[in-house]
Design a protein around this motif. Structure first.
Motif, PDB file in Angstrom:
ATOM      1  N   TYR A 130       0.672  -1.218   0.136  1.00  0.00           N
ATOM      2  CA  TYR A 130       0.164  -0.019  -0.093  1.00  0.00           C
ATOM      3  C   TYR A 130       0.862   1.239   0.058  1.00  0.00           C
ATOM      4  N   PRO A 131       0.948   2.115  -0.870  1.00  0.00           N
ATOM      5  CA  PRO A 131       1.755   3.143  -1.143  1.00  0.00           C
ATOM      6  C   PRO A 131       1.756   4.292  -0.033  1.00  0.00           C
ATOM      7  N   GLY A 132       0.608   4.211   0.583  1.00  0.00           N
ATOM      8  CA  GLY A 132       0.573   4.970   1.793  1.00  0.00           C
ATOM      9  C   GLY A 132       0.132   6.435   1.773  1.00  0.00           C
ATOM     10  N   HIS A 133      -0.778   6.574   0.532  1.00  0.00           N
ATOM     11  CA  HIS A 133      -1.199   7.833   0.565  1.00  0.00           C
ATOM     12  C   HIS A 133      -2.737   7.762   0.706  1.00  0.00           C
ATOM     13  N   ARG A 134      -2.980   7.363   2.042  1.00  0.00           N
ATOM     14  CA  ARG A 134      -4.460   7.028   2.688  1.00  0.00           C
ATOM     15  C   ARG A 134      -4.925   5.869   1.915  1.00  0.00           C
ATOM     16  N   THR A 135      -4.331   5.298   1.111  1.00  0.00           N
ATOM     17  CA  THR A 135      -4.611   3.888   0.422  1.00  0.00           C
ATOM     18  C   THR A 135      -5.198   2.867   1.485  1.00  0.00           C
ATOM     19  N   LYS A 136      -6.397   2.266   0.801  1.00  0.00           N
ATOM     20  CA  LYS A 136      -7.049   1.403   1.854  1.00  0.00           C
ATOM     21  C   LYS A 136      -7.678   0.142   0.816  1.00  0.00           C
ATOM     22  N   LYS A 164      -2.025   4.222  15.340  1.00  0.00           N
ATOM     23  CA  LYS A 164      -2.559   5.660  15.424  1.00  0.00           C
ATOM     24  C   LYS A 164      -1.776   6.420  14.608  1.00  0.00           C
ATOM     25  N   GLN A 165      -0.428   6.285  14.185  1.00  0.00           N
ATOM     26  CA  GLN A 165       0.002   7.209  13.087  1.00  0.00           C
ATOM     27  C   GLN A 165      -0.129   6.747  11.950  1.00  0.00           C
ATOM     28  N   HIS A 166       0.116   5.298  11.873  1.00  0.00           N
ATOM     29  CA  HIS A 166       0.167   4.805  10.213  1.00  0.00           C
ATOM     30  C   HIS A 166      -0.869   4.283   9.693  1.00  0.00           C
ATOM     31  N   GLY A 167      -1.958   4.089  10.230  1.00  0.00           N
ATOM     32  CA  GLY A 167      -3.306   3.502  10.111  1.00  0.00           C
ATOM     33  C   GLY A 167      -3.126   2.019   9.600  1.00  0.00           C
ATOM     34  N   GLY A 168      -3.687   1.754   8.622  1.00  0.00           N
ATOM     35  CA  GLY A 168      -3.670   0.290   7.822  1.00  0.00           C
ATOM     36  C   GLY A 168      -3.972  -0.724   8.725  1.00  0.00           C
ATOM     37  N   ALA A 181     -12.404  -7.871  14.868  1.00  0.00           N
ATOM     38  CA  ALA A 181     -10.984  -8.143  15.100  1.00  0.00           C
ATOM     39  C   ALA A 181     -10.337  -7.164  14.324  1.00  0.00           C
ATOM     40  N   ASN A 182      -9.502  -6.388  15.222  1.00  0.00           N
ATOM     41  CA  ASN A 182      -8.593  -5.517  14.789  1.00  0.00           C
ATOM     42  C   ASN A 182      -7.171  -6.020  14.713  1.00  0.00           C
ATOM     43  N   ILE A 183      -6.713  -6.224  13.502  1.00  0.00           N
ATOM     44  CA  ILE A 183      -5.359  -6.926  13.394  1.00  0.00           C
ATOM     45  C   ILE A 183      -4.335  -5.810  12.901  1.00  0.00           C
ATOM     46  N   GLU A 184      -3.222  -5.314  13.753  1.00  0.00           N
ATOM     47  CA  GLU A 184      -2.153  -4.538  13.172  1.00  0.00           C
ATOM     48  C   GLU A 184      -1.167  -5.455  12.456  1.00  0.00           C
ATOM     49  N   PRO A 185      -0.794  -4.791  11.234  1.00  0.00           N
ATOM     50  CA  PRO A 185      -0.106  -5.403  10.262  1.00  0.00           C
ATOM     51  C   PRO A 185       1.475  -5.424  10.616  1.00  0.00           C
ATOM     52  N   LYS A 186       1.651  -5.856  11.972  1.00  0.00           N
ATOM     53  CA  LYS A 186       2.980  -5.864  12.351  1.00  0.00           C
ATOM     54  C   LYS A 186       4.323  -6.776  11.945  1.00  0.00           C
ATOM     55  N   PHE A 187       5.460  -6.366  11.953  1.00  0.00           N
ATOM     56  CA  PHE A 187       6.560  -7.202  11.547  1.00  0.00           C
ATOM     57  C   PHE A 187       6.554  -8.474  11.805  1.00  0.00           C
ATOM     58  N   ASP A 188       6.718  -9.643  11.048  1.00  0.00           N
ATOM     59  CA  ASP A 188       7.087 -10.974  11.275  1.00  0.00           C
ATOM     60  C   ASP A 188       5.791 -11.591  11.743  1.00  0.00           C
ATOM     61  N   ARG A 189       4.508 -10.988  11.801  1.00  0.00           N
ATOM     62  CA  ARG A 189       3.210 -11.508  12.037  1.00  0.00           C
ATOM     63  C   ARG A 189       2.657 -12.403  11.135  1.00  0.00           C
ATOM     64  N   GLU A 204      -7.915  -0.403   6.708  1.00  0.00           N
ATOM     65  CA  GLU A 204      -8.059   1.130   6.799  1.00  0.00           C
ATOM     66  C   GLU A 204      -7.064   1.831   6.052  1.00  0.00           C
ATOM     67  N   PRO A 205      -7.148   3.028   5.861  1.00  0.00           N
ATOM     68  CA  PRO A 205      -6.285   4.001   4.979  1.00  0.00           C
ATOM     69  C   PRO A 205      -5.069   3.701   5.618  1.00  0.00           C
ATOM     70  N   ALA A 206      -4.032   3.752   4.903  1.00  0.00           N
ATOM     71  CA  ALA A 206      -2.582   3.681   5.262  1.00  0.00           C
ATOM     72  C   ALA A 206      -1.932   4.882   4.901  1.00  0.00           C
ATOM     73  N   PHE A 207      -1.164   5.348   5.879  1.00  0.00           N
ATOM     74  CA  PHE A 207      -0.485   6.692   5.799  1.00  0.00           C
ATOM     75  C   PHE A 207       0.967   6.544   5.582  1.00  0.00           C
ATOM     76  N   VAL A 208       1.513   5.151   5.610  1.00  0.00           N
ATOM     77  CA  VAL A 208       2.956   5.050   5.232  1.00  0.00           C
ATOM     78  C   VAL A 208       2.710   3.659   4.480  1.00  0.00           C
ATOM     79  N   GLU A 209       4.028   3.480   3.654  1.00  0.00           N
ATOM     80  CA  GLU A 209       4.044   2.120   3.087  1.00  0.00           C
ATOM     81  C   GLU A 209       3.754   1.052   4.015  1.00  0.00           C
ATOM     82  N   ARG A 210       2.925   0.081   3.455  1.00  0.00           N
ATOM     83  CA  ARG A 210       2.482  -1.083   4.178  1.00  0.00           C
ATOM     84  C   ARG A 210       2.520  -2.254   3.159  1.00  0.00           C
ATOM     85  N   PHE A 211       3.411  -3.326   3.850  1.00  0.00           N
ATOM     86  CA  PHE A 211       3.710  -4.377   3.018  1.00  0.00           C
ATOM     87  C   PHE A 211       3.111  -5.723   3.551  1.00  0.00           C
TER      88      PHE A 211
END
Ligand SMILES: Cn1c(O)c(C(=O)NCC(=O)O)c(=O)c2ccccc21
Ligand SMILES: [Mn+2]
Length: 252
Positions: A130-136, A164-168, A181-189, A204-211
């Motif tokens: 997700y390039p992180g321009h409010r991409t959802k 809170k800062q990055h959305g996604g 269920a709210n799942i944070e896209p955490k590293f190595d999860r 939800e909209p991502a404000f920074v790149e999300r892989f």
């Protein structure tokens, strides 16, 4: 010797995946969703992320979805998710392939105890950014119409992610329950959930790149039926396109 160490390492890893599989199975059966943290460890996660960044730098990621800007009339598009499919043939993806083999190891163990499914196939790995321009990603069901996919498996690669800062945030709305269920896209999860209508979800909209890297596992029976249906449909479509030759020339 190195060989013995490697074998020792793999047997420890295998034992860990068997243990994990029991937990995943129990969690999936109970909630339809299961998250595993620290799946492969910092170093391996880092290697996988590096490969994903290289794939993106190589420009092979394609627009997943083009979404309209604020007003759908404007031809201004918000860049949607970017995706590319990786399989055994992708040369620059050894670590991604290692990840997939680990996902397979866990799912194969689970599948042995899932009577209702026979899982012996999966899709290629979909690498998404997700390039992180409010991409959802709007609310959807991965497999609403029995295309054969039964388990969605997502591996997240986002270091120090703060929703809170990055959305996604991934939000899953389990069917028939008022729990979300709210799942944070955490590293190595690593995340598993049933792919069908039991788990509508949205990103939800991502404000920074999300892989993330996603693999879908097929149920053999449902997949076979879907392929039969698909073949029938495409035969029907071809038939519709075919125009029967008239036996006599049309009267002018
Ligand atoms: C980019 N992306 C997706 O992110 C999700 C999805 O549900 N993601 C959940 C998540 O990343 O947490 C999808 O389900 C999906 C399906 C087809 C093509 C692209 C897709
Ligand atoms: Mn999805």
């Amino acid at each position: 010797s190195v060989k013995e160490t490697k074998e020792q390492y793999l047997s420890i890893l295998w034992a860990r995946f068997q243990e994990l599989a029991c937990y995943v199975l129990e969690c999936l059966t109970k909630y339809g969703i299961c998250a595993i943290d620290k799946f492969l460890g910092e170093a391996t996660g880092q290697e996988i992320l590096k490969e994903v960044l290289q794939l993106r730098a190589a420009g092979i990621m394609r627009q997943g979805q083009l979404v309209h800007g604020p007003s759908s009339s404007s031809n201004k598009y918000i860049r949607g998710d970017m995706i590319t499919w990786v399989d055994e043939s992708e040369p620059r993806a050894e670590n991604i392939q290692y990840l997939i083999s680990c996902m397979d190891a866990v799912v194969v163990q689970c599948a042995k105890k899932l009577e209702e499914y026979t899982i012996n196939e999966r899709t290629k790995a979909m690498v998404a950014c997700y390039p992180g321009h409010r991409t959802k990603y709007v609310r959807h069901v991965d497999n609403p119409n029995k295309d054969g996919r039964c388990i969605t498996c997502i591996y997240y690669l986002n270091k120090n992610w703060d929703v809170k800062q990055h959305g996604g945030l991934l939000r899953i709305y389990p069917e028939g329950s008022d729990q979300v269920a709210n799942i944070e896209p955490k590293f190595d999860r690593l995340l598993f959930f049933w792919s069908d209508r039991r788990n509508p979800h949205e990103v939800e909209p991502a404000f920074v790149e999300r892989f993330a890297i996603t693999v879908w596992y097929y149920d053999a029976k449902e997949r076979a039926e879907a392929l039969k249906r698909y073949k029938a449909e495409s035969v029907a479509k071809l038939k519709k396109q075919a125009v029967p030759l008239s036996s006599k020339p049309d009267s002018r």
